[in-house]
Enzyme design. Structure first.
Site, PDB file in Angstrom:
ATOM      1  N   THR A 122       0.817  -1.217   0.000  1.00  0.00           N
ATOM      2  CA  THR A 122       0.000   0.000   0.000  1.00  0.00           C
ATOM      3  C   THR A 122       0.849   1.265   0.000  1.00  0.00           C
ATOM      4  O   THR A 122       1.955   1.278   0.568  1.00  0.00           O
ATOM      5  CB  THR A 122      -0.903   0.016   1.257  1.00  0.00           C
ATOM      6  OG1 THR A 122      -1.506   1.312   1.381  1.00  0.00           O
ATOM      7  CG2 THR A 122      -0.115  -0.253   2.528  1.00  0.00           C
ATOM      8  N   TYR A 146      -1.920   0.231  10.163  1.00  0.00           N
ATOM      9  CA  TYR A 146      -2.199  -0.465   8.901  1.00  0.00           C
ATOM     10  C   TYR A 146      -0.963  -0.425   7.998  1.00  0.00           C
ATOM     11  O   TYR A 146      -0.456  -1.459   7.557  1.00  0.00           O
ATOM     12  CB  TYR A 146      -3.410   0.166   8.199  1.00  0.00           C
ATOM     13  CG  TYR A 146      -3.543  -0.267   6.776  1.00  0.00           C
ATOM     14  CD1 TYR A 146      -3.768  -1.611   6.461  1.00  0.00           C
ATOM     15  CD2 TYR A 146      -3.412   0.645   5.726  1.00  0.00           C
ATOM     16  CE1 TYR A 146      -3.865  -2.021   5.141  1.00  0.00           C
ATOM     17  CE2 TYR A 146      -3.513   0.243   4.408  1.00  0.00           C
ATOM     18  CZ  TYR A 146      -3.734  -1.088   4.117  1.00  0.00           C
ATOM     19  OH  TYR A 146      -3.815  -1.491   2.808  1.00  0.00           O
TER      20      TYR A 146
END
Ligand code: UDP
Length: 340
Positions: A122, A146
């Protein structure tokens, strides 16, 4: 025939990977614990005959049984938790799922002789960008658990490549959106936090569109993001898979996946109004904590090395997402909920 295991294949991006892999002639087995995915995402003609193994990626025994039973040769690893706010509230959950269970998965695969791996990373690994567009060698300073859990897993991959001959490609996604142009799959999160599906759901339910933050240092005050169509994103996975399958020596690569174009939240809302054919009411709200003002990818590396070329722009993203929104399982119920 090469068999590819798709973890998270019952989820948004994974289900599109299943379609593309089959269209390209690969055999596919989906591995998903259905904690965030939906078994019925795999129904329909296009998914006929695709086995679903319902288990955690950290369940080494089931991973190894799956490899043996289906003759798995490569893995696309989409299964993960991916909500920033949830990761802030429950960091251990994120490290356990995305990093620790991921480690169990890769070790189990290596122990079974599978060493070809594609990872969904990501743009959140970069944190607040120092330069835009962001190249892969930009410092990685994730601002939430995250992003940290995904970056930690990249270190796992790097180390296992050195120690045990893992060959992998880590793909750092920017903002993935849109749906299968043939309507066989689309975005479906519960709760939905992403801008484009939220704008379209608001449009479908005649609700106001919420804009989080209008005082960013950008031309119109709203955040700028790089939106990439899920079909283009999956094309990159197929190119990465082919590169892994033909590599004869150590192969470890990290690539950004973005369109290299930035759109502000207000620009997305304006483009959505055209696609849905009506004006949308806007509610301006305070900033969402942790959102950087601007994230735009440099995808030069994968364009140069693998010949990747995104083809679908913002109009196609919104048109396919809107077509999906109108027929998405649960759409009517949610619209009624939104109105109550
Ligand atoms: N956003 C918004 N309203 C929404 C959802 C998102 O204004 O209903 C904003 C969000 O603050 C961010 C951008 O849209 O600036 C993209 O958010 P998203 O959650 O889609 O992706 P992220 O970039 O956070 O991964």
């Amino acid at each position: 025939m090469t068999t590819v295991m798709v973890t998270g294949g019952a989820g948004y991006i994974g289900s599109h990977a299943v379609l593309a892999l089959r269209a390209a002639g690969f055999d596919v087995v989906v591995y998903d614990n259905l904690s965030r995915g939906f078994a019925d995402a795999l129904t329909g003609e296009a998914f006929r005959g695709v086995p679903l193994v319902q288990a955690d990626v950290g369940d080494r025994k089931t991973v190894q049984e799956t490899v043996r039973r289906y003759g798995v040769q490569a893995v696309m690893h989409f299964a993960a938790l991916a909500q920033v706010a949830e990761s802030v509230a429950q960091p251990a959950l994120y490290f356990r799922n995305n990093t620790v269970q991921g480690l169990e998965l890769v070790e189990a695969l290596l122990d079974s002789g599978v060493n070809l791996f594609i990872f969904s990373s990501t743009a959140a690994v970069y944190g607040e960008p120092a330069v835009v567009p962001i190249p892969e060698d930009h410092p990685t300073r994730p601002t939430n658990p995250y992003g940290m859990s995904k970056l930690s897993f990249e270190f796992v991959l790097e180390s296992l490549a050195r120690a045990r001959g893992l060959r992998y490609v880590s793909l750092r996604y920017f903002n993935v959106a849109g749906a299968d142009p043939q309507g066989r799959a689309g975005e479906r999160h519960d709760p939905e936090t992403h801008l484009i599906p939220r704008v379209l759901r608001a449009a479908a339910g005649d609700q106001p569109v919420e804009i989080f933050g209008t005082d960013y240092p950008t031309p119109d005050g709203t955040c700028i993001r790089d939106y990439i169509h899920v079909t283009d994103l999956i094309d990159a996975h197929l190119l990465a898979l082919r590169a892994l399958l033909t590599s004869t020596e150590a192969f470890t690569r990290v690539y950004n996946l973005g369109s290299e174009k930035g759109y502000s939240v207000r620009e997305i809302v304006a483009a959505a109004e055209k696609v849905v054919g009506k004006p949308l009411t806007i509610r301006e709200l305070p900033r969402r904590p942790g959102d950087p003002a601007m994230l735009v990818a440099s995808s030069a590396r994968i364009r140069q090395e693998l010949g990747w070329q995104p083809r679908l722009g913002l109009d196609a993203i919104l048109a396919t997402a809107w077509a999906w929104e109108k027929r998405r399982p649960g759409a009517a119920r949610r619209t009624r909920d939104a109105e109550s």
